[in-house]
Design a protein around this motif. Structure first.
Motif, PDB file in Angstrom:
ATOM      1  N   ASP A  45       0.847  -1.186   0.000  1.00  0.00           N
ATOM      2  CA  ASP A  45       0.000   0.000   0.000  1.00  0.00           C
ATOM      3  C   ASP A  45       0.891   1.248   0.000  1.00  0.00           C
ATOM      4  O   ASP A  45       2.120   1.146   0.053  1.00  0.00           O
ATOM      5  CB  ASP A  45      -0.987  -0.015   1.174  1.00  0.00           C
ATOM      6  CG  ASP A  45      -0.313  -0.004   2.531  1.00  0.00           C
ATOM      7  OD1 ASP A  45       0.910   0.261   2.598  1.00  0.00           O
ATOM      8  OD2 ASP A  45      -0.995  -0.249   3.528  1.00  0.00           O
ATOM      9  N   ALA A  46       0.237   2.416  -0.065  1.00  0.00           N
ATOM     10  CA  ALA A  46       0.982   3.661  -0.226  1.00  0.00           C
ATOM     11  C   ALA A  46       1.955   3.894   0.931  1.00  0.00           C
ATOM     12  O   ALA A  46       3.083   4.355   0.727  1.00  0.00           O
ATOM     13  CB  ALA A  46       0.017   4.837  -0.345  1.00  0.00           C
ATOM     14  N   LEU A  47       1.547   3.525   2.141  1.00  0.00           N
ATOM     15  CA  LEU A  47       2.400   3.760   3.308  1.00  0.00           C
ATOM     16  C   LEU A  47       3.671   2.906   3.231  1.00  0.00           C
ATOM     17  O   LEU A  47       4.774   3.374   3.510  1.00  0.00           O
ATOM     18  CB  LEU A  47       1.617   3.452   4.592  1.00  0.00           C
ATOM     19  CG  LEU A  47       2.293   3.869   5.896  1.00  0.00           C
ATOM     20  CD1 LEU A  47       2.517   5.381   5.941  1.00  0.00           C
ATOM     21  CD2 LEU A  47       1.463   3.425   7.104  1.00  0.00           C
ATOM     22  N   ALA A  48       3.519   1.654   2.844  1.00  0.00           N
ATOM     23  CA  ALA A  48       4.682   0.762   2.724  1.00  0.00           C
ATOM     24  C   ALA A  48       5.631   1.269   1.635  1.00  0.00           C
ATOM     25  O   ALA A  48       6.858   1.241   1.802  1.00  0.00           O
ATOM     26  CB  ALA A  48       4.226  -0.659   2.422  1.00  0.00           C
ATOM     27  N   ILE A  49       5.067   1.743   0.535  1.00  0.00           N
ATOM     28  CA  ILE A  49       5.906   2.266  -0.561  1.00  0.00           C
ATOM     29  C   ILE A  49       6.638   3.529  -0.082  1.00  0.00           C
ATOM     30  O   ILE A  49       7.833   3.691  -0.303  1.00  0.00           O
ATOM     31  CB  ILE A  49       5.048   2.564  -1.811  1.00  0.00           C
ATOM     32  CG1 ILE A  49       4.453   1.252  -2.351  1.00  0.00           C
ATOM     33  CG2 ILE A  49       5.875   3.259  -2.890  1.00  0.00           C
ATOM     34  CD1 ILE A  49       3.356   1.443  -3.375  1.00  0.00           C
ATOM     35  N   TYR A  50       5.903   4.390   0.615  1.00  0.00           N
ATOM     36  CA  TYR A  50       6.495   5.620   1.153  1.00  0.00           C
ATOM     37  C   TYR A  50       7.688   5.305   2.068  1.00  0.00           C
ATOM     38  O   TYR A  50       8.757   5.902   1.945  1.00  0.00           O
ATOM     39  CB  TYR A  50       5.415   6.401   1.913  1.00  0.00           C
ATOM     40  CG  TYR A  50       5.938   7.443   2.862  1.00  0.00           C
ATOM     41  CD1 TYR A  50       6.615   8.575   2.392  1.00  0.00           C
ATOM     42  CD2 TYR A  50       5.760   7.303   4.241  1.00  0.00           C
ATOM     43  CE1 TYR A  50       7.106   9.523   3.262  1.00  0.00           C
ATOM     44  CE2 TYR A  50       6.246   8.254   5.123  1.00  0.00           C
ATOM     45  CZ  TYR A  50       6.915   9.358   4.630  1.00  0.00           C
ATOM     46  OH  TYR A  50       7.396  10.283   5.505  1.00  0.00           O
ATOM     47  N   ARG A  51       7.503   4.330   2.968  1.00  0.00           N
ATOM     48  CA  ARG A  51       8.589   3.987   3.903  1.00  0.00           C
ATOM     49  C   ARG A  51       9.842   3.527   3.160  1.00  0.00           C
ATOM     50  O   ARG A  51      10.960   3.807   3.562  1.00  0.00           O
ATOM     51  CB  ARG A  51       8.126   2.875   4.847  1.00  0.00           C
ATOM     52  CG  ARG A  51       7.084   3.360   5.842  1.00  0.00           C
ATOM     53  CD  ARG A  51       7.030   2.441   7.067  1.00  0.00           C
ATOM     54  NE  ARG A  51       6.055   2.940   8.022  1.00  0.00           N
ATOM     55  CZ  ARG A  51       4.899   2.319   8.292  1.00  0.00           C
ATOM     56  NH1 ARG A  51       4.608   1.166   7.709  1.00  0.00           N
ATOM     57  NH2 ARG A  51       4.064   2.829   9.160  1.00  0.00           N
TER      58      ARG A  51
END
Ligand SMILES: [Zn+2]
Ligand SMILES: [Zn+2]
Length: 153
Positions: A45-51
């Motif tokens: 998800d977007a949060l995992a990609i961001y991290r």
């Protein structure tokens, strides 16, 4: 699971070509965001990609990553896995494929099946709307979770 270096290279080349075709600038940020999505078949998800992107571009904001993902999705460069928009997981695999969804950990994994590819949307689906693609979702417990459960026993 990580995709092979060759597959990652192929995906990034496809990404570059699609962005150009859609009139999107292939910026460093967009490429890094796409790379983090494309290097795994885990549908993050977007949060995992961001991290993950933040490790290489420490100044990037979550908002920037999220907006870039939605833009790429709107242009058809990546796909959203069919979950509510607020917890959307993204998919860099543009080839026809199907999903195994683990009911224990939520992992979404790709698999290929020519028999499933040949399926056509039934009349009942065509009454609801115009189908443009068909994906089979297999649900179950992934091997990793099964092992974890066996160990816990
Ligand atoms: Zn699992
Ligand atoms: Zn997929």
């Amino acid at each position: 699971m990580a995709v092979s270096a060759k597959e990652l290279q192929r995906r990034i080349e496809g990404f570059t070509a699609l962005c150009r075709a859609e009139g999107l600038k292939v910026t460093h940020q967009r490429t890094e965001i796409y790379r983090e999505l494309a290097r795994t078949d885990e549908h993050p998800d977007a949060l995992a990609i961001y991290r993950r992107v933040r490790r290489r571009i420490p100044s990037i904001s979550f908002d920037t990553v999220y907006r870039a993902l939605r833009l790429l999705e709107n242009k058809g460069v990546i796909r959203r896995v069919g979950t509510p928009a607020d917890s959307a997981q993204f998919d860099a695999n543009r080839e026809t494929h199907h999903h195994f969804v683990c009911s224990a950990c939520g992992a979404v994994r790709d698999f290929r099946c020519t028999a499933f590819d040949a399926l056509e949307a039934p009349a009942a689906a065509r009454q609801i709307g115009t189908p443009d693609s068909l994906r089979v979702e297999v649900r179950g417990v992934c091997a990793e979770c099964a092992r974890r459960r066996a160990r816990a026993r």
